[in-house]
Each structure stands twice: as C-alpha cells, then as structure tokens.
Design a protein around this motif. Sequence first.
Motif, mmCIF file in Angstrom:
data_model
loop_
_atom_site.group_PDB
_atom_site.id
_atom_site.type_symbol
_atom_site.label_atom_id
_atom_site.label_comp_id
_atom_site.label_asym_id
_atom_site.label_seq_id
_atom_site.Cartn_x
_atom_site.Cartn_y
_atom_site.Cartn_z
ATOM 1 N N SER A 76 0.823 -1.254 0.103
ATOM 2 C CA SER A 76 -0.075 -0.096 0.077
ATOM 3 C C SER A 76 0.992 1.195 -0.128
ATOM 4 N N LEU A 77 0.301 2.341 -0.484
ATOM 5 C CA LEU A 77 1.108 3.682 -0.316
ATOM 6 C C LEU A 77 0.682 4.354 0.926
ATOM 7 N N HIS A 78 0.420 3.740 1.928
ATOM 8 C CA HIS A 78 0.284 4.565 3.061
ATOM 9 C C HIS A 78 1.378 5.306 3.693
ATOM 10 N N LEU A 79 2.455 4.617 3.622
ATOM 11 C CA LEU A 79 3.528 5.063 4.203
ATOM 12 C C LEU A 79 4.188 6.181 3.423
ATOM 13 N N VAL A 80 4.106 6.102 1.974
ATOM 14 C CA VAL A 80 4.505 6.873 1.063
ATOM 15 C C VAL A 80 3.975 8.242 1.376
ATOM 16 N N ILE A 81 2.381 8.245 1.405
ATOM 17 C CA ILE A 81 1.669 9.553 1.893
ATOM 18 C C ILE A 81 2.250 10.098 3.169
ATOM 19 N N GLN A 82 2.244 9.213 4.197
ATOM 20 C CA GLN A 82 2.534 9.728 5.474
ATOM 21 C C GLN A 82 3.815 10.477 5.399
ATOM 22 N N ASN A 83 4.747 9.841 4.820
ATOM 23 C CA ASN A 83 6.170 10.441 4.996
ATOM 24 C C ASN A 83 6.406 11.501 3.835
ATOM 25 N N ASP A 84 5.555 11.821 3.020
ATOM 26 C CA ASP A 84 5.588 12.880 1.942
ATOM 27 C C ASP A 84 5.661 14.392 2.559
ATOM 28 N N GLN A 85 6.549 15.017 2.261
ATOM 29 C CA GLN A 85 6.805 16.138 3.075
ATOM 30 C C GLN A 85 6.661 17.215 1.904
ATOM 31 N N GLY A 86 6.045 17.029 0.962
ATOM 32 C CA GLY A 86 5.778 17.773 -0.211
ATOM 33 C C GLY A 86 4.999 19.035 0.045
ATOM 34 N N ASN A 87 4.256 18.920 1.215
ATOM 35 C CA ASN A 87 3.354 20.106 1.812
ATOM 36 C C ASN A 87 3.919 20.933 2.659
ATOM 37 N N THR A 88 5.250 20.955 2.761
ATOM 38 C CA THR A 88 5.754 21.856 3.786
ATOM 39 C C THR A 88 6.606 22.863 3.035
ATOM 40 N N SER A 89 6.838 24.040 3.683
ATOM 41 C CA SER A 89 7.409 25.154 3.095
ATOM 42 C C SER A 89 8.783 25.399 4.058
ATOM 43 N N VAL A 90 9.598 26.283 3.641
ATOM 44 C CA VAL A 90 10.548 26.689 4.360
ATOM 45 C C VAL A 90 10.029 27.771 5.431
ATOM 46 N N LEU A 91 9.031 28.372 5.058
ATOM 47 C CA LEU A 91 8.738 29.441 6.150
ATOM 48 C C LEU A 91 7.861 28.765 7.452
ATOM 49 N N HIS A 92 7.857 27.266 7.423
ATOM 50 C CA HIS A 92 7.374 26.570 8.556
ATOM 51 C C HIS A 92 8.255 26.476 9.665
ATOM 52 N N SER A 93 9.693 26.834 9.091
ATOM 53 C CA SER A 93 10.712 26.634 9.934
ATOM 54 C C SER A 93 10.829 28.091 10.891
ATOM 55 N N TYR A 94 10.286 29.230 10.471
ATOM 56 C CA TYR A 94 10.233 30.400 11.027
ATOM 57 C C TYR A 94 9.164 30.616 11.977
ATOM 58 N N PRO A 95 9.114 31.433 12.685
ATOM 59 C CA PRO A 95 8.050 31.939 13.814
ATOM 60 C C PRO A 95 6.758 32.224 13.052
ATOM 61 N N GLU A 96 5.436 31.809 13.339
ATOM 62 C CA GLU A 96 4.381 32.128 12.778
ATOM 63 C C GLU A 96 4.124 33.380 12.218
ATOM 64 N N SER A 97 4.688 34.609 13.015
ATOM 65 C CA SER A 97 4.304 35.709 12.721
ATOM 66 C C SER A 97 4.942 36.085 11.180
ATOM 67 N N VAL A 98 6.255 35.749 11.196
ATOM 68 C CA VAL A 98 7.296 35.827 10.033
ATOM 69 C C VAL A 98 6.549 35.304 8.739
ATOM 70 N N GLY A 99 6.186 33.885 8.938
ATOM 71 C CA GLY A 99 5.619 33.397 7.736
ATOM 72 C C GLY A 99 4.293 34.039 7.260
ATOM 73 N N ARG A 100 3.376 34.617 8.273
ATOM 74 C CA ARG A 100 2.171 35.264 7.801
ATOM 75 C C ARG A 100 2.335 36.592 7.191
ATOM 76 N N GLU A 101 3.533 37.345 7.666
ATOM 77 C CA GLU A 101 3.781 38.543 6.927
ATOM 78 C C GLU A 101 4.368 38.319 5.655
ATOM 79 N N VAL A 102 5.327 37.497 5.599
ATOM 80 C CA VAL A 102 6.019 37.232 4.210
ATOM 81 C C VAL A 102 4.897 36.585 3.396
ATOM 82 N N ALA A 103 4.106 35.970 3.804
ATOM 83 C CA ALA A 103 3.143 35.304 2.729
ATOM 84 C C ALA A 103 1.959 36.480 2.486
ATOM 85 N N ASN A 104 1.704 37.335 3.286
ATOM 86 C CA ASN A 104 0.728 38.560 2.990
ATOM 87 C C ASN A 104 1.397 39.171 2.097
#
Length: 1490
Positions: A7-35
């Motif tokens: 099954s591809l369950h593990l592939v789906i669980q381990n896939d980090q394709g939906n994460t961004s570099v901004l997730h490493s920064y504080p939330e306020s930073v990511g919000r301001e950059v995104a806006n």
Amino acid sequence: MYSEWRSLHLVIQNDQGNTSVLHSYPESVGREVANAVVRPLGQALITSSVGSESLLKTDKEVKWTMEVVCYGLTLPLDGDTVKYCVDVYTDWIMALVLPKDSIPLPVIKEPNLYVQSILKHLQNLFVPRPDPGSSQIRLCLQVLKAVQKLARESTIMARETWEVLLLFLLQINDTLLAAPTVQGGIAESLAEKLIGVLFEVWLLACTRCFPTPPYWKTAKEMVANWRHHPAVVEQWSKVICALTSRLLRFTYGPSFPPFKIPDEDAGLIPPEMDNECVAQTWFRFLHMLSNPVDLSNPAIISSTPKFQEQFLNVSGMTQELNQYPCLKHLPQIFFRAMRGISCLVDAFLGISRPRSDSAPPTPVNRLSMPQSTATNTTPPHNRRHRAVTVNKATMKTSTVTTAHPSKVQHQPSSTSPLSSPNQTSSEPRPLPAPRRPKVNSILNLFGSWLFDAAFVHCKLHNGINRDSSMTAIATQASVEFRRKGSQLSTDTMASAGFDAADVPDNYEAGRAEACGTLCRIFCSKKTGEEILPAYLSRFYMLLIQGLQIADFVCHPVLASVILNSPPLFCCDLKGIDVVVPYFISALETILPDRELSKFKIYVNPTELRRASINILLSLLPLPHHFGTVKSEVVLEGKFSNDDSSIYDKPVTFLSLKLRLVNILIGALQTETDPNNTQMILGAMLNIVQDSALLEAIGCQMETNGGESHLLKSHSRTNSGISTASGGSTEPTTPDSERPAQALLRDYDTAAGLLIRSIHLVTQRLNSQWRQDMSISLAALELLSGLAKVRVAVECADRQRAISSVCSYIVYQCSRPAPLHSRDLHSMIVAAFQCLCVWLTEHPDMLDEKDCLKEVLEIVELGISGSKSKNSEQEVKYKGDKEPNPASMRVKDAAEATLTCIMQLLGAFPSPSGPASPCSLVNEATLIRYSRLPTINRHSFRYFVLDNSVILAMLEQPLGNEQNDSFPSVTVLIRGTSGRLAWAQQLCLLPRGAKANQKTFVPEPRPAPKNDVGLRYSVKHRPFPEEVDKIPFVKADLSIPDLHEIVNEELEERHEKLRNGMAQQIVFETSIDQKSEEEWRKKSFPDPVTECRPPPPAQEFQTARLFLSHFGFLSLEALKEPANSRLPPHLIALDSALPGFFDDLGYLDLLPCRPFDTVFIFYMKAGQKTSQEILKNMESSRIVQPHFLEFLLSLGWSVDVGKHPGWTGHVSTSWSINSCSDEEAPEQDDLAVSGDVGASIFNGQKKVLYYADALTEIAFVVPSPAESLTDSLDSTASDQESDSNVDLLPGITKQQSLTLELFPSHTDNLNPSQRLSPTSRSKRVPQGRTIPPMGPETKVCVVWVERYDDIENFPLPDLVSETSTGVETTANSNASLRSTTPEKEVPVIFIHPLNTGLFRIKLQGATGKFNMVIPLVDGMIVSRRALGFLVRQTVINICRRKRLESDSYNPPHVRRKQKIADIVHKYRNRQLEPEFYTALFQELGLRSCSP
C-alpha cells in the motif's frame, strides 16, 4: 486481490511535499511574508488584461514564490491571503491545459513538474481549520473544480502527474472524511463533491494512464475508512452502475436488455475507454468499497484509526459512542449499499427498470428504505464476472441527504419500501433476459455479500455455527456483535445512543433488500440449470429464517421474501418443497389479515397480497399432486423450544390442503383489490376442478391422523377468518371439536369445496363486487366454470347460484339511468350468459317451479325492461307494457336466454351430435334423398311468420317410410336459433289403427241372399179387375167398338197394327227373358247401383292445411299492421326471384353459436423461428407425451370433410353431409397412415373440436407449408370428384351435399399460392360477401419446453399461420384485414415442470377486459385439470372480446337481420285473393335438374 502489492500509506504519510521553508520560521514571520508576497500575485490575476505577463520570470523566482504560497495555504481564513494563494495555484495548474500569459514561463515550460508540487501544496488548504467557515468550503470547491478541469482537458499530463493527482485526491479525502463526521462540518458539506471528483478523475486516469495495483489497494483501504459518509456509497453506486451499463453493452450485445442510467451518470465514464479497460475498471471499482456488509456493524466502522484516535480523550478514558451520530446513519448507508447490489443483480438478470417515482412502477419488487430513489451498486467477491445484464428501464439516482431518519419504521407508508409503489397488476412482471448469466455465476460474484447481509443480526439457534468463511466478516468482534443482536459490547458501546433493541430494526431494510435480491436471483434459474448445493442450502436457510412468524419475525424481511418469490415454486429448484410449510405459515399471517398494519409502513399492502396470492397459486396443486409424500424436516428444533413444534415433524402434502384452502377462502373474504380478487377466483376454480377430477378417477387419498394435530398447531395464526359482510367464521379447529353443521362445510371433498365456493362468490357478487366490472366478470366466469364441475351437490346449492345471478341482473338493471353505461350493460350480458351456462349444464333446475318462475321473470325483465308482477302484486300484461329494455344488447342477451330455455334445455346434444344444434337437413338433402324424381328446389313453398321465421314447405311425400295416404308435409324452419326440419302427417286415427291398416275401409254389412221367401207368378193388368164389374152406362156405349166402325181400309190398317203389336210383344218378352237370365247370373247386390262411401283423398294441399291448422292462416294475419313498418304476420316469398337461394344459403352459413379458434404450437428448447416450431408437429416422437395427452384433453377429433360445425376456417365450416359414406373409409385410412404427429389436426383433414350448447371451439395445430400443400392437393381432388351435384346453383357447387357458401378454387392455384399461409382464404372468390362474423376470436396456446424461450417466441411470424377466414370478412364487399395488433393476440404459454405440474404464462390481451380466469399468469396447474382450465380460459377470453367489441352482434341477432333482409328482397306482394288462390294451386313443376 492486491495482497501481493504494498500500500502507499507510508508514502503518503512520509511525503513532506506540502511543507514550506517558512514553516521553520516563527508564525508571525511566515504570515507577514505570505501576505506581502501573495497579495501582488493575486491582485495581478484580478487586474491583469490579455497579454500581461507574469511577475515571475525565472525558475528560481517561481520556486521561491511557491514556498511562500505553500505556507500561505496553511494560514487562517480571516484575510485574503489564502484566497490569493488558491487563485494563483488554480491559475498555474492550467498550464497543463491551455498555457496563458499570466502563468510564469518556467511553469509553462515544465508544467508536469510544477503541477506535481502545486498539488502537494494544495493539500494544506483541505486541513480542517479550528473555526471552519463557508470560505474554506468555497475555496476547496474552487480547487476541486480546477482539478476536475485539469483531469478532463489536459492532454500532456505525464504518468507521474496522474499518480500525484490521484494521491492528492486520496489524501484530501482521507483528511476530511476519515474522522467521525461532525454535524454541519466541512467534511459533511464537501463529502459528495470530494468523492465525486475522486471517482471521476480516477476513471479518467483508468482511460489515459491506468493506475498500478498499489494505487488501487491504497484507494480500497482508504475508502473503507470513509464509509460512514452516505455520499461514499451513493457516488460509488453511480459509478459502478455506469460501468455496468457499458460492460453489459459489449459483453452481451445489443439484444440484451439495456441497463439505462441517467445521462449525467453515464457521462462519468469517458467515451474513449475501451472494452477491456471497462471490464478491468468495473471489477476493481466493484471491490473498492470492500465488504458492504461491514456497514451493518458499527464495531467495524468505528475501528478505523481516526475513530480510535478520538475514542481516547486527553485523560485516556473511553469516549462514549454517542458522540458520533454518524454511526446512526449506518442502517441507511447499509440499505443503500444493498440497494446498489440489488440494482447490479437486476442489471445482470436483465430485469432492471427506472426508479423514478413518476416512472411506471418497477415490476421487480424492492425494499426502499429512505424515500430518495438513488440507485446503488455493490461489489461481489469472486473474480469471475460472467456477464452482466441490466433491465430495460433507466435507473435514476438522486443524491441522498443525510437527514433521513435512521429507522425504517419512521418511513411514511406512501412509499412502498419493499416494492415498487406504482406497480399495477396489469403490468406483467418482466421475464429475466434469456441470455442472462447462470445463477451460480451471479452468486459467485455477489453471493457472499448477499448471504452475509441476509443474516445480519439474525438470532440463530446455538447449534448453528456461523462459518466465518461464509460470512466475509472476519473479526471476532463482528461475530460477537451479530450473535448478540445489536447489543454492542459494554466496554465500547454500553451507553451508546441507540436503544439496544432498536439496532436490529434499523438494519432490517438492508437485510430485506439482500433477501429480496437473492430471491430474485434464484427465481431467475433457467430450465435445466444446475445450482450448487451450497448455494441452495444457504438460500433455504435464508427462507426459513426470513419466513419466521413467531419470536424471530422480521416484517420487512418477510415482506421482501414474499414480494420477490412469486415464481419460486415454478423454477424446478431442487428441494424447494422443504420450505412449503414455512411459506404456508407466512401466507396465513398475510392473506387473511385485512389491514396488514404491521406491513403497511414497509410495503404497499396490495403488492404484498398480490405476491402472496401468486405464491398461493403455485402451492395449491401440491397436496393433490404429491399426496401422502412427506416433506423433509429442516433444522429440527432449531427455531423453537416447544417439543411439539409443527416444523419438527414431517407432514404429508395432502395434510396441507385444508390449510391452503383456508388461506384461499380467507384471502377472498378480506381482499379488496380487483386484480388480486380475480386471481383468487381463478385459483378457486382450479382447486375445485382438480378435486373433482381426482375424486372422479377414484384416486382420492385420505389424510392421516396428523391432520387434526396440524390444524390444532396452527389455530394461533388462523383461528377464525371473518367474512367481510356476513360476519360468519370458518373454524379451523380439528373435526372432533367442530359442531355437526360445520362438518358439512369441510373442504376435503370436491362437493364441500364447490358448495363453499358458490356460497362465497354469490354472497359477495351481490354485495361488494356488484359495482366493479372486472371482479363481476371474473366472478360470473367462476360461477360458469363451477357449473361445469361434475360433482353431485344439493339442488338448493345450485339454485342458489342461479338465484344470485338473477338478483345481480335485477340490481344492475334497476340502477339509475345516469349510471347506465356500456360497461354496465356488458356486466348484465355476462350475467345472462352465466345463467345460460347453469341452465344448460343443469336443465333439471327448471323442474323446480320457483326457479323456473324466477328465470322467466328475469328474461322478461331483460326483454321488456320491467317485470309483469311487481312487489304490490299488481300484474301488468305483456300487451299493456311499453318495451323499455336497459339496452338492445341486454335485450338480445335476454332473448338468447329465452331461446336457450325453450330450445336447448334437455335437447342438447341432439341426435346429430354436439357439432350442430341445428338440423343437418336442407332443401338439397331432401332433394337428394327423396324417392320422387319430380322434386326440385322449386317444389318448396316459402312463407315467413312474424318476420322472423322462414318456413320452407315440401308438400310432396318423400316416398320413404311415411304413409303416402295421409296428408304429409316436410317443413324446414329457419329461425333466429337455427334451422330445424319437421316431417309432419295429419293423423285422424289412433296410432294403433294407423299402424294396422294403410287405407280407410268402411264398416262391412251382411251378404244378401236371393233364395229367401216365396216367389209368385202374377199377371199384370193395366187396370184392376174391379173395373170389369162396373156396369156400363149410356155414356160408355156412346163410343162405338172398333169392329163396328172398321171398313176394309181400316181393316188393313188394323191388321197391320195388330201384327206390329204381336211382334212387339214377342220382342219384349224375349228381352224380359234375357234380362231375367242376366239378372240371375249377376252377383248380389249390384255393384253398380249399390251405395258406397267415397275413397280417401290422395292429393292434398298440405301447405294450406298446415298454415290453417296451426292458426297462421287468417284474414287478420294477411293484413298490414297499422302504424308499423313490419310486414304482415304471414307472407309468402317468391323463390323464383334471382338470388333467393343464394341468400338462403347465406342464412344457413350464419352460425347459431359463438365460435372460437385456438392455434396450438409446440416450442422445443432453443427454437426461435416459426418453421422450426411448425415442424415439431410432424412426428409424435419429437414432442413430449404429455403434450399429446393435453391435446386430446382439449377436444375430440373430427373429420373436416364431414364436420357440420366450426373447423377453424370459414371455407370448410358448417357444411352438411359433405362426404358420402363410400368415401369415409378411404379418408380414415389416409388420416392414420404414418406418424403424422399432431399435424394431423392442422385443419385440412382433421381438427380437434369441442362444443357445448353455447359455444364451439376448433383447436388447430398448424403445420409447415409443405404439409399444407399436400392437404390442399388432396382436398382439391376430393372436391373435383364430387362437384357434379348442383345443389344450390351459384352457392353450393361443393363436394357432395355441403352447404359451403362458395365453391372451392384451390385446384386453380399454382404451387406458390398454395404455400401462402392465406391460401385457404383465397379459396373464397373475390367480390362475394362473406357473412360478417364479428370480432375475430382466436387464441394461441404454446407448449414451451424451456421457459426462457417465451421471450423468443416468434408471434408475428406465426400469426400469419393462424388464418381463420374471419379476418377477411366485413359488412360490405370490401375485404378488410384483421386489425388486431400482434401484441394483443392472447397467448397461453404452458411449461411442463420436472414435478409433473405445469406452469402457466399469459400474455396478450390488454385493456379493461384483459384479466381472464381461471388461468392466471404464474399459476401452477395439475395434469388432470390442465385441459379443462385452458379450454375454459379460451372460452372466457373470447367472450370478453365479444363483450368489448362495439360491432359484435349475437348469432340470433345476425340471423334475424338476415331474415328481415330476405323478406324485404323476396316478399311476394300479393293481394289477399291472390294469396288464397295460390294456396289452392299446385306449384308449377319446372324443368330443373335435381
């Protein structure tokens, strides 16, 4: 199916394709950059014009921006940032569809690479927010629509992109749908769209880039986690139905009934998907839902990881199950899944149909739990999918909302959950398609699911273990769950929101659907097909469980089994008879129950009763057929702790008879639906006639001692059946406990059944039924059939039937004028016909004064419109009444009844046989067989009495055994009822004197004697002697003597005189002596002078004497009636006028009784063409022996050449003495030579014939064209050899003494014309008028070896073989073809079962007169009663046709009209003196060859 793939369950669980570099920064930073980053991009899309380029130019810029957008999709929805992110990504992914200037150039150059990343980023949008709102739903829908468009329109998408797209859809579905549903949450709102897009894109992927097994396995595992959403099952159903429709189209070809689905659903399947891809996709999709039976087990549905996560709260305590209301929808979802499987099964069987409420009702019964009409499909287990068929109807699916109540019981009764609500009984249940797959194949596909679902929550006995391998539910928890009913384990569900007793009820709808589907599968068994014993045993187990009526009763399941099992006992299922007692018990709870209150909430009660009656029809013949055979005991003691349970002891079939008859009578007493009532009435005649025939052949079997025990055991279910109007009850307690009066009503004898049937039917005919035409007609037909049952019953019971029919006529005639319609008059006419049947079958009934009076009063009522004696005892004589009949049809029917009473009672069959109620003598016969050569057709005098009777009088004696010295006259009487011949003689002496002497001789006197007395010789003197004694006086002396005056001259004269005197004396003396001698020689007395009486007259004007003696000849009779167009009471006809004898022959051809024709065909297994079917008749060795026995039970064989009745064709019917005695042996030899089979009865030489006093039927067995040619050749040669007798020139130049209207011209036909099916009708010359015979009444009876071949019966081809000549008749000279559509030709199919019984299938006749008894569609008939019931059905079908026809006139009316026409054309308009003069004159003998 995918066990070897990961099954591809593990592939789906381990896939980090939906994460961004901004997730490493504080939330306020990511919000301001995104806006900051996303706003210009989003506004550029909004304000961009055509040709404006993207802000991003390089690959580096695009990737950096995508990192920001990926993070932006995870932000809260309070601003426009997320919306801008969605706008940007939905615009960019269109690079795979149609590149635009607003899309960055790197994305356009490598669209697949970027779209894969974008899809992974978009997963973030579907993560549930703490406070979801409509904006997230709106954005999710935007993304789904874009993805949908991408999959539909992109042509350059790579496999990797397709795989990412499929995983993206699986992931977002799993994110939203795997967790327990929250009321009003985003998952509930988006579920339908999410699943719809997933399935549509998946189908597109199957067409363009077929997914690999890991993807299918992953999808199957994930979908199993979402099944608590109704939309999952609904969308899966739509897809699998659409795939099935395509699959059937190429698997079974265009001849298979199409599985019609809405265009919207059909559009889900890409048109370019090839057949192999459809088959592979279909099977995989079928199993994508995993085992749908899991839906009946909340323990399994709630065992998914997301449910388990929420089962534990923060402190680790178990969460209560009632927090998850989605599980309350499981019964509905389970039902929808079962409905889907049911639709697929019907598609494979070829019996599916539209499910719209406005569409015509579906003939196959189903349980509908919610009111929505969604179509469902379900997956089976086994890989082999022989072929799938679906019905001719379209299945409309509608979206099911989640607001349906969770209990079936809460359904309004307007939707019939178990059957199609709108089904009308006139719409026949569709037959499964002939090319359908075998039962084993369908069960291999769907069986494990259906059997598991059928036993959901069943409380089986402890001794019966449920094998997990048979139930597709592997977990022990599920088994425990089922065993304990719906009581969930106390650990997990003790305080659940359900009442423990409610859970099984909730799942009853799905279980009932599965049971009904299995019943339909087994009822679709083909003739001769083998079913695996494992399947049969499980099915019988299901039936026994579903038919429980005690503690384990489940009303939806019971109703579903009954609704879907009408043909169950007609399919030759092995061992099916073991469930007969269970079905009988179920019927005992349904049919005698007037209200069916426990079933109303699930099913239309009328449909349930109709199905029950159908089953009853198939069970009724079993007791007589199997007799003392004992049924096997199934599962002894498993369903009851009562040691005396009726199911634990084998019972004989014969002991079930009383229970079945009680059910039948109870059903009749409680039934209100007209069609159901008619079915019961047909069954009553079946059982009564079968009982009578069984007793007649001396094979009555006596029930054993267990019978009373059986009745005792069932007193709980059938302790009394109330009569609707009479209030009486029919006890079913043992005989020892019944009063003596009740014993007289026992039903175990034919007489008891007959009496009870008459009482029931007559009582209701004059109460509930008299307003309903269809039931009235059926009841009258039943009474007519009961009249023909040969059972001795009391006269009072027979009189009850006659009196009830009379009362019925009185009531109908007395109804207010506005209610009088053609239908009402048809009911009255049918009642008069029923009366005639009873009177002709039981003529001794009129020996009873009261009965005779009642019948004649009814006749008077019909003819005049009122009775002469009303309730006030006032008598109104006939002459004082104004004729005011209800209608002319009623008057005609009453006149026919009067004719029946006066002419047929006690006089049928006549010495000439039943083939002709008329005399077989006509003018031609008298001419031929008389011994006087001077007689010809002009020797007859023709008179007409009262404009209705033509008298043909032959005054010359016939020269036979009649005494020629007595006045004799031969009279041919042609009236409205036929032709009669009377030879009459005037009788003046007692019969003894007439026998001893031939002529009148006067009384003799004594012979006189001449020698008696004295003879005296006396000298005669001229004067007495006393004269000489008188003295002379002077006067005497004054005359001188002669000698005193004589002189010589005188002397001479004197002498001469003296001599003369002497000579005279001598002469006279000699004469005296001579005469004396002659007198002595004479005899005495003198014959010349003796007085004698005159001799008897030898010549008589017997026509005048006849008319005078009978009172027809009077001055008043010859006068024209005043104020009337009618001719005088007595008129003469001029037979010398041209055309007179033509019209007389025309009148003789008008039949005196209705005539019907039955064409019989034999269809061997697999045959489809008409020639194959016709050739079956050429040999008796290739047909079943029972078929030949059936043929001979319909009628007796007659020789067409000699037959004076109806032969099946107008060209050979109603002939008189058409073959001489010398020809008969040759023809008989010809007929029996060789093995000609049933084709001998093809109507050319022989035909099967049946007649009673009121009707005649010809049973014709059509043969192939070659046989027809041979027969025509031989017939033509026979006619040539005998055509030298000119009987009635212009009409009767036929063989021998036939009275056929037209000469035969078959000898002039060329071979091609003779091969034409209508060649027989061509024998009638063009331009001649054939007597109008009314509507053509013909019926086809087809013996089918294989029941499935009925759909292939080539009726249109064989209709051309059923020519009777009637179809070419018309009231004018124009020849009209029959206008009866082929679909309306009544056809009775007879299929022999392996048990020796016969299954009946009716098709054809439509309209309000369609349902004719006693045979009913689906009925089972015994071998004994088959011929009688078929014949009676044919008679009733044809009577109904005549009732329905506007142009039909009864035979006596047609004859009366023709007589009036003859009077008008050939009346001899003489004055009264001329009339009398003609009577005293002899007819001129004209030269005419006899």
